[in-house]
Design a protein around this motif. Structure first.
Motif, mmCIF file in Angstrom:
data_model
loop_
_atom_site.group_PDB
_atom_site.id
_atom_site.type_symbol
_atom_site.label_atom_id
_atom_site.label_comp_id
_atom_site.label_asym_id
_atom_site.label_seq_id
_atom_site.Cartn_x
_atom_site.Cartn_y
_atom_site.Cartn_z
ATOM 1 N N PRO A 85 -13.311 6.731 -1.080
ATOM 2 C CA PRO A 85 -12.042 7.288 -0.581
ATOM 3 C C PRO A 85 -11.781 6.876 0.864
ATOM 4 N N SER A 86 -10.508 6.755 1.183
ATOM 5 C CA SER A 86 -10.065 6.406 2.547
ATOM 6 C C SER A 86 -10.566 5.039 2.986
ATOM 7 N N SER A 87 -10.577 4.073 2.082
ATOM 8 C CA SER A 87 -10.909 2.698 2.444
ATOM 9 C C SER A 87 -9.638 1.961 2.834
ATOM 10 N N PHE A 88 -9.769 0.683 3.230
ATOM 11 C CA PHE A 88 -8.590 -0.077 3.645
ATOM 12 C C PHE A 88 -7.604 -0.255 2.491
ATOM 13 N N LEU A 89 -8.079 -0.073 1.249
ATOM 14 C CA LEU A 89 -7.189 -0.174 0.093
ATOM 15 C C LEU A 89 -6.179 0.975 0.055
ATOM 16 N N ASP A 90 -6.425 2.003 0.844
ATOM 17 C CA ASP A 90 -5.508 3.144 0.879
ATOM 18 C C ASP A 90 -4.444 3.009 1.961
ATOM 19 N N ILE A 91 -4.460 1.917 2.705
ATOM 20 C CA ILE A 91 -3.369 1.654 3.651
ATOM 21 C C ILE A 91 -2.080 1.456 2.848
ATOM 22 N N THR A 92 -1.008 2.030 3.296
ATOM 23 C CA THR A 92 0.224 2.104 2.501
ATOM 24 C C THR A 92 0.709 0.751 1.970
ATOM 25 N N PRO A 93 0.833 -0.297 2.781
ATOM 26 C CA PRO A 93 1.285 -1.579 2.212
ATOM 27 C C PRO A 93 0.332 -2.123 1.151
ATOM 28 N N VAL A 94 -0.972 -1.892 1.338
ATOM 29 C CA VAL A 94 -1.952 -2.409 0.382
ATOM 30 C C VAL A 94 -1.859 -1.672 -0.947
ATOM 31 N N CYS A 95 -1.820 -0.346 -0.897
ATOM 32 C CA CYS A 95 -1.758 0.402 -2.154
ATOM 33 C C CYS A 95 -0.402 0.237 -2.834
ATOM 34 N N SER A 96 0.653 -0.079 -2.060
ATOM 35 C CA SER A 96 1.950 -0.375 -2.666
ATOM 36 C C SER A 96 1.897 -1.687 -3.439
ATOM 37 N N VAL A 97 1.246 -2.701 -2.862
ATOM 38 C CA VAL A 97 1.088 -3.988 -3.552
ATOM 39 C C VAL A 97 0.254 -3.809 -4.806
ATOM 40 N N MET A 98 -0.814 -3.023 -4.719
ATOM 41 C CA MET A 98 -1.670 -2.805 -5.878
ATOM 42 C C MET A 98 -0.916 -2.085 -6.991
ATOM 43 N N SER A 99 -0.011 -1.185 -6.621
ATOM 44 C CA SER A 99 0.797 -0.510 -7.622
ATOM 45 C C SER A 99 1.684 -1.504 -8.361
ATOM 46 N N VAL A 100 2.280 -2.439 -7.622
ATOM 47 C CA VAL A 100 3.113 -3.470 -8.239
ATOM 48 C C VAL A 100 2.284 -4.350 -9.168
ATOM 49 N N LEU A 101 1.109 -4.785 -8.704
ATOM 50 C CA LEU A 101 0.246 -5.639 -9.511
ATOM 51 C C LEU A 101 -0.252 -4.919 -10.756
ATOM 52 N N SER A 102 -0.600 -3.644 -10.610
ATOM 53 C CA SER A 102 -1.091 -2.869 -11.747
ATOM 54 C C SER A 102 -0.012 -2.713 -12.812
ATOM 55 N N CYS A 103 1.199 -2.359 -12.394
ATOM 56 C CA CYS A 103 2.293 -2.196 -13.354
ATOM 57 C C CYS A 103 2.658 -3.521 -14.008
ATOM 58 N N ALA A 104 2.634 -4.597 -13.225
ATOM 59 C CA ALA A 104 2.934 -5.918 -13.786
ATOM 60 C C ALA A 104 1.865 -6.324 -14.798
ATOM 61 N N ALA A 105 0.593 -6.004 -14.513
ATOM 62 C CA ALA A 105 -0.491 -6.338 -15.438
ATOM 63 C C ALA A 105 -0.353 -5.579 -16.744
ATOM 64 N N VAL A 106 0.001 -4.293 -16.660
ATOM 65 C CA VAL A 106 0.210 -3.501 -17.875
ATOM 66 C C VAL A 106 1.355 -4.074 -18.702
ATOM 67 N N ASP A 107 2.475 -4.359 -18.045
ATOM 68 C CA ASP A 107 3.635 -4.916 -18.750
ATOM 69 C C ASP A 107 3.296 -6.250 -19.409
ATOM 70 N N CYS A 108 2.630 -7.118 -18.661
ATOM 71 C CA CYS A 108 2.296 -8.440 -19.210
ATOM 72 C C CYS A 108 1.316 -8.320 -20.369
ATOM 73 N N SER A 109 0.313 -7.452 -20.228
ATOM 74 C CA SER A 109 -0.661 -7.274 -21.308
ATOM 75 C C SER A 109 0.020 -6.809 -22.581
ATOM 76 N N VAL A 110 0.925 -5.839 -22.458
ATOM 77 C CA VAL A 110 1.619 -5.301 -23.627
ATOM 78 C C VAL A 110 2.581 -6.324 -24.213
ATOM 79 N N TRP A 111 3.386 -6.964 -23.357
ATOM 80 C CA TRP A 111 4.408 -7.878 -23.875
ATOM 81 C C TRP A 111 3.836 -9.228 -24.296
ATOM 82 N N PHE A 112 2.703 -9.628 -23.728
ATOM 83 C CA PHE A 112 2.000 -10.795 -24.277
ATOM 84 C C PHE A 112 1.546 -10.495 -25.698
#
Length: 303
Positions: A72-99
């Motif tokens: 907890p409270s690592s650099f991955l929790d910095i707002t721009p970083v966790c925002s990018v990870m949210s985008v990547l995670s949602c894109a990965a889910v969408d691609c996995s399902v639609w592939f």
């Protein structure tokens, strides 16, 4: 209750990471070598699905879920970083399902549409379909970067991701949220069911015709490797449909507020179970379709 569930949750994601990463890496390496007896078209789809699943495991399971529990409270929790990870995670889910959807359609064409197969089931078309799907869903998830705001600021550094209040009030964000919720997984469920039902129906019809012709020509019951292959294909198709629907059902019920009568703790548990099964579903696609593709490839070479 919550403490017990959180322990299960922690162990669950660790198991997915330990098993999912090496298995998907092995699948990508093995399939990329082209020595599995599959067509280049089929290999393209399976590699793309394995890569999407691997990205999902790395971003959502390891960098988000496991990180939140153990680091907890690592650099991955910095707002721009966790925002990018949210985008990547949602894109990965969408691609996995639609592939999975695009590959279901490819298998439907390969098995049921021999005339279209020659032009559609090619390496070039597979590349175009996969690239288009990837680009569209990456673009579709870009707005999610702007959904979050810092939860707190420490030494001028924004920490953690908190959903903006406007996301629940502004018409633009409400429309985006509705579109995002409906797009995955409701249309994929319908399309996968449709393609698999049509494929199974075609297999049954052809099997009956083949059985009748063999009976007339040989005058008795004889073992037929092709009919056995078709039977295995039908079992795998039903496995795909049932697995996808069952693992996504809790998430669908949660998204459409079917669980509004739950108390707070039960609602939280149900929500997390939905996310757990959703991640599990995306990580099992490659295994199921790998077996299906081998069965359908061997059968399509005969007809």
């Amino acid at each position: 209750m919550l403490q017990t569930f959180q322990m299960i949750d922690k162990i669950f994601y660790v198991i997915i990471a330990i098993i999912g990463v090496p298995v998907n890496v092995l699948a990508i390496v093995t399939l990329s070598q082209g020595k599995c007896g599959l067509s280049s078209c089929t290999t393209y789809y399976l590699v793309a699905m394995a890569m999407a699943d691997l990205l999902l495991i790395i971003v959502e399971v390891i960098l988000r879920q496991i990180n939140s529990y153990y680091f907890p409270s690592s650099f991955l929790d910095i707002t721009p970083v966790c925002s990018v990870m949210s985008v990547l995670s949602c894109a990965a889910v969408d691609c996995s399902v639609w592939f999975t959807v695009t590959f279901s359609f490819d298998r439907f064409v390969a098995i049921c549409c021999p005339k279209l197969k020659a032009t559609y089931c090619t390496q070039k078309i597979a590349g175009i379909v996969l690239a288009t799907t990837f680009i569209l869903f990456c673009l579709k998830n870009v707005p999610k970067y702007f959904v979050y705001e810092p939860q707190e600021i420490i030494d001028n550094v924004p920490w953690f991701c908190s959903v903006k209040a406007s996301y629940s009030t502004e018409p633009g964000w409400l429309g985006f949220d509705w579109f995002d919720t409906v797009l995955t997984p409701l249309p994929p469920i319908v399309l996968i069911l449709l393609f698999n039902i049509l494929t199974v129906r075609h297999i049954i019809v052809i099997s009956r015709l083949r059985k009748g012709l063999r009976g007339q020509s040989k005058g008795g019951n004889h073992s037929d490797p092709e009919m056995e292959s078709r039977r295995k294909s039908m079992i795998l198709l039903f496995t795909i449909s049932s697995s996808f629907i069952i693992l996504w059902l809790p998430y669908v019920l949660y998204c459409f507020n079917i669980t509004y009568n739950f108390d707070t703790d039960s609602f939280y548990v149900f929500q997390q179970v939905g996310y757990m099964l959703q991640n599990l579903s995306c990580c099992t696609n490659t295994f199921i379709y790998g077996r299906l593709s081998r069965s359908s490839e061997s059968r399509s070479r005969t007809f």
